[in-house]
Design a protein around this motif. Structure first.
Motif, PDB file in Angstrom:
ATOM      1  N   MET A   1       0.856  -0.964   0.049  1.00  0.00           N
ATOM      2  CA  MET A   1      -0.515   0.060  -0.038  1.00  0.00           C
ATOM      3  C   MET A   1       1.151   1.071   0.396  1.00  0.00           C
ATOM      4  SD  MET A   1      -3.851   0.706   1.106  1.00  0.00           S
ATOM      5  CE  MET A   1      -3.615  -1.339   2.464  1.00  0.00           C
ATOM      6  N   CYS A   2       0.433   2.276  -1.106  1.00  0.00           N
ATOM      7  CA  CYS A   2       2.185   3.005  -0.960  1.00  0.00           C
ATOM      8  C   CYS A   2       1.328   4.748  -1.301  1.00  0.00           C
ATOM      9  CB  CYS A   2       2.361   2.983  -2.224  1.00  0.00           C
ATOM     10  SG  CYS A   2       3.728   4.100  -2.721  1.00  0.00           S
ATOM     11  N   LYS A   3       0.163   4.827  -0.005  1.00  0.00           N
ATOM     12  CA  LYS A   3      -0.490   6.036  -0.243  1.00  0.00           C
ATOM     13  C   LYS A   3       0.374   6.772   0.222  1.00  0.00           C
ATOM     14  CE  LYS A   3      -4.891   4.016  -0.829  1.00  0.00           C
ATOM     15  NZ  LYS A   3      -6.483   3.728  -0.119  1.00  0.00           N
ATOM     16  N   ALA A   4      -0.006   8.239  -0.781  1.00  0.00           N
ATOM     17  CA  ALA A   4       0.819   9.167  -0.604  1.00  0.00           C
ATOM     18  C   ALA A   4      -0.350  10.486   0.913  1.00  0.00           C
ATOM     19  CB  ALA A   4       0.636   9.941  -1.685  1.00  0.00           C
ATOM     20  N   THR A   5       0.560  10.533   2.113  1.00  0.00           N
ATOM     21  CA  THR A   5      -0.793  10.800   3.320  1.00  0.00           C
ATOM     22  C   THR A   5       0.257  11.563   3.726  1.00  0.00           C
ATOM     23  OG1 THR A   5      -1.249   8.579   3.229  1.00  0.00           O
ATOM     24  CG2 THR A   5      -1.346   9.776   5.169  1.00  0.00           C
ATOM     25  N   LEU A   6      -0.749  12.980   4.623  1.00  0.00           N
ATOM     26  CA  LEU A   6       0.037  13.949   4.955  1.00  0.00           C
ATOM     27  C   LEU A   6      -0.862  13.861   6.000  1.00  0.00           C
ATOM     28  CD1 LEU A   6       1.022  16.639   5.457  1.00  0.00           C
ATOM     29  CD2 LEU A   6      -1.720  17.651   4.118  1.00  0.00           C
ATOM     30  N   ILE A   7      -0.166  13.971   7.127  1.00  0.00           N
ATOM     31  CA  ILE A   7      -0.761  14.385   8.810  1.00  0.00           C
ATOM     32  C   ILE A   7       0.257  15.101   9.556  1.00  0.00           C
ATOM     33  CG2 ILE A   7      -0.397  12.581  10.749  1.00  0.00           C
ATOM     34  CD1 ILE A   7       0.469  10.043   9.154  1.00  0.00           C
ATOM     35  N   THR A   8      -1.213  16.112   9.529  1.00  0.00           N
ATOM     36  CA  THR A   8      -1.037  16.633  11.016  1.00  0.00           C
ATOM     37  C   THR A   8      -0.721  16.730  12.221  1.00  0.00           C
ATOM     38  OG1 THR A   8      -3.107  17.885  11.156  1.00  0.00           O
ATOM     39  CG2 THR A   8      -1.944  18.226   9.016  1.00  0.00           C
ATOM     40  N   GLY A   9       0.268  17.106  13.557  1.00  0.00           N
ATOM     41  CA  GLY A   9      -0.090  16.508  14.213  1.00  0.00           C
ATOM     42  C   GLY A   9       0.652  15.729  14.530  1.00  0.00           C
ATOM     43  N   ALA A  10       2.040  15.359  13.810  1.00  0.00           N
ATOM     44  CA  ALA A  10       2.979  14.380  14.036  1.00  0.00           C
ATOM     45  C   ALA A  10       4.256  14.002  14.549  1.00  0.00           C
ATOM     46  CB  ALA A  10       2.822  13.900  12.178  1.00  0.00           C
ATOM     47  N   THR A  11       3.941  15.100  15.792  1.00  0.00           N
ATOM     48  CA  THR A  11       4.982  15.282  16.193  1.00  0.00           C
ATOM     49  C   THR A  11       4.821  15.129  17.202  1.00  0.00           C
ATOM     50  OG1 THR A  11       4.687  17.291  16.468  1.00  0.00           O
ATOM     51  CG2 THR A  11       6.671  16.709  14.927  1.00  0.00           C
ATOM     52  N   ARG A  12       3.336  14.714  18.129  1.00  0.00           N
ATOM     53  CA  ARG A  12       3.334  14.267  19.549  1.00  0.00           C
ATOM     54  C   ARG A  12       2.279  12.952  19.518  1.00  0.00           C
ATOM     55  NH1 ARG A  12       5.772  17.499  22.972  1.00  0.00           N
ATOM     56  NH2 ARG A  12       6.146  20.215  21.498  1.00  0.00           N
ATOM     57  N   GLY A  13       2.100  12.323  19.845  1.00  0.00           N
ATOM     58  CA  GLY A  13       0.448  11.823  20.353  1.00  0.00           C
ATOM     59  C   GLY A  13       0.167  10.946  19.966  1.00  0.00           C
ATOM     60  N   ILE A  14      -1.323  10.713  19.603  1.00  0.00           N
ATOM     61  CA  ILE A  14      -2.255  10.065  17.918  1.00  0.00           C
ATOM     62  C   ILE A  14      -1.105  10.359  17.058  1.00  0.00           C
ATOM     63  CG2 ILE A  14      -3.761   9.639  17.363  1.00  0.00           C
ATOM     64  CD1 ILE A  14      -5.561  11.839  19.934  1.00  0.00           C
ATOM     65  N   GLY A  15      -0.744  11.275  16.763  1.00  0.00           N
ATOM     66  CA  GLY A  15      -0.300  11.724  15.260  1.00  0.00           C
ATOM     67  C   GLY A  15       1.385  10.571  14.800  1.00  0.00           C
ATOM     68  N   ARG A  16       1.693  11.097  15.905  1.00  0.00           N
ATOM     69  CA  ARG A  16       3.124  10.416  15.853  1.00  0.00           C
ATOM     70  C   ARG A  16       3.643   8.516  16.055  1.00  0.00           C
ATOM     71  NH1 ARG A  16       8.409  12.653  17.667  1.00  0.00           N
ATOM     72  NH2 ARG A  16       9.857  11.497  17.307  1.00  0.00           N
ATOM     73  N   GLU A  17       2.336   8.588  16.721  1.00  0.00           N
ATOM     74  CA  GLU A  17       2.048   6.316  17.010  1.00  0.00           C
ATOM     75  C   GLU A  17       1.084   6.961  14.937  1.00  0.00           C
ATOM     76  OE1 GLU A  17       2.867   4.368  18.267  1.00  0.00           O
ATOM     77  OE2 GLU A  17       3.808   6.295  20.245  1.00  0.00           O
ATOM     78  N   LEU A  18       0.129   7.191  14.695  1.00  0.00           N
ATOM     79  CA  LEU A  18      -0.502   7.461  13.195  1.00  0.00           C
ATOM     80  C   LEU A  18       1.076   6.863  12.315  1.00  0.00           C
ATOM     81  CD1 LEU A  18      -3.041   7.000  11.695  1.00  0.00           C
ATOM     82  CD2 LEU A  18      -3.087   8.782  11.565  1.00  0.00           C
ATOM     83  N   ALA A  19       1.643   8.015  12.573  1.00  0.00           N
ATOM     84  CA  ALA A  19       2.857   8.314  10.840  1.00  0.00           C
ATOM     85  C   ALA A  19       3.680   7.171  11.416  1.00  0.00           C
ATOM     86  CB  ALA A  19       3.522   9.496  11.770  1.00  0.00           C
ATOM     87  N   ARG A  20       4.126   6.356  12.811  1.00  0.00           N
ATOM     88  CA  ARG A  20       4.659   5.367  12.892  1.00  0.00           C
ATOM     89  C   ARG A  20       3.642   3.922  12.358  1.00  0.00           C
ATOM     90  NH1 ARG A  20       6.501   6.623  18.595  1.00  0.00           N
ATOM     91  NH2 ARG A  20       8.708   7.229  18.605  1.00  0.00           N
ATOM     92  N   GLN A  21       2.866   4.169  12.340  1.00  0.00           N
ATOM     93  CA  GLN A  21       1.870   2.556  12.364  1.00  0.00           C
ATOM     94  C   GLN A  21       2.048   2.574  10.849  1.00  0.00           C
ATOM     95  OE1 GLN A  21      -1.304   1.602  14.710  1.00  0.00           O
ATOM     96  NE2 GLN A  21      -0.332   2.451  16.063  1.00  0.00           N
ATOM     97  N   LEU A  22       1.563   3.815  10.081  1.00  0.00           N
ATOM     98  CA  LEU A  22       1.278   4.032   8.335  1.00  0.00           C
ATOM     99  C   LEU A  22       2.500   3.946   8.246  1.00  0.00           C
ATOM    100  CD1 LEU A  22      -1.210   7.021   8.591  1.00  0.00           C
ATOM    101  CD2 LEU A  22      -1.822   4.804   8.510  1.00  0.00           C
ATOM    102  N   GLN A  23       3.624   4.065   8.768  1.00  0.00           N
ATOM    103  CA  GLN A  23       4.808   4.097   7.499  1.00  0.00           C
ATOM    104  C   GLN A  23       5.078   2.661   7.598  1.00  0.00           C
ATOM    105  OE1 GLN A  23       7.061   6.482   6.110  1.00  0.00           O
ATOM    106  NE2 GLN A  23       9.081   4.838   6.234  1.00  0.00           N
TER     107      GLN A  23
END
Ligand SMILES: NC(=O)c1ccc[n+]([C@@H]2O[C@H](COP(=O)([O-])OP(=O)(O)OC[C@H]3O[C@@H](n4cnc5c(N)ncnc54)[C@H](OP(=O)(O)O)[C@@H]3O)[C@@H](O)[C@H]2O)c1
Length: 227
Positions: A1-23
């Motif tokens: 799955m190579c979807k181009a994804t923009l995540i805001t608030g990725a530096t902490r909390g939920i967003g950081r974990e979301l970035a790790r899991q999507l990566q």
């Protein structure tokens, strides 16, 4: 799955974990937050693209989207996750500045980024916009009037967006987490959901089968009873 994804608030909390899991799931990420050091460390950890931006500035919001689009070539998934609450305040302590600051990040930035994303996604008749709202927009609480007002506004916007976006084949999900143990509040809350868990639920919406759109995802830690 190579979807181009923009995540805001990725530096902490939920967003950081979301970035790790999507990566880990193979998504091609552009991450952002306000703190340049935290952006740099996450970019290094994940080997992804990203930049720091203050979403309180509407021009920075629009140029953030253009930068992310240029870096990834297109945006398939936008996760509007950044948000904040100054704290609990009785109404008599609420100022015009508090209202404006909360509106700028919790509402205006989301609307502007969604607008830019929809313009990008509509011609391809595909894409997914995920707005992280809050279970506060499903209940009422004393001393939370500013944050609640903004999240209720975001709830309303997300519903309108879902109706417009479906006409051009774009999915929209409103996410309503209950309490999550992040830097969102000054004190640790080990009785709340772990950010990893909160993020995992969002990943499930984003990776739902192609013929499914999750319109609303409402979830809470087991201790919460505000439903
Ligand atoms: N934690 C909860 O209990 C809970 C419950 C329901 C909903 N939510 C919502 O979930 C989302 C994520 O919250 P969280 O718990 O993960 O909070 P958090 O740990 O405080 O993280 C907030 C993120 O938003 C970013 N951010 C805040 N203001 C910004 C601004 N002006 N410009 C750019 N980025 C900004 C922060 O970036 P920097 O650190 O780089 O400044 C950070 O990456 C928020 O929308 C929040 O309202 C949280």
């Amino acid at each position: 799955m190579c979807k181009a994804t923009l995540i805001t608030g990725a530096t902490r909390g939920i967003g950081r974990e979301l970035a790790r899991q999507l990566q880990a799931a193979g998504f091609n990420l552009f991450i952002t937050g306000r703190n340049p050091q935290l952006v740099a460390s996450l970019k290094q950890e994940l080997g992804c693209a990203g930049t720091a931006a203050d979403l309180a500035d509407p021009e920075a919001v629009v140029s953030l989207f253009a930068t992310a689009r240029q870096a990834l070539g297109r945006i398939d998934v936008l996760v509007n996750n950044a948000g904040f609450n100054k704290g609990k305040d009785p109404l008599e302590k609420v100022t015009a500045e508090d209202l404006d600051a909360s509106y700028a990040v919790n509402v205006r930035a989301v609307i502007l980024l969604s607008r830019e994303a929809l313009k990008d996604m509509a011609p391809r008749r595909s894409g997914h916009i995920v707005n992280v709202i809050s279970s506060i927009a499903r209940t009422k609480m004393e001393n939370y009037s500013v944050y609640s007002t903004m999240k209720y506004a975001l709830h309303g916007f997300t519903g309108c967006l879902a109706k417009e976006a479906r006409q051009v084949g774009v999915k929209v999900t409103g996410v309503y987490p209950g309490g999550v143990d992040t830097t969102f509040r000054p004190n640790a809350r080990p009785d709340y959901m772990r950010p990893e868990s909160a993020a995992r639920m969002i990943v499930q919406c984003i990776t739902a089968p192609e013929d499914v759109v999750v319109h609303e995802l409402v979830y809470r830690p087991i201790i919460e009873t505000n439903f």
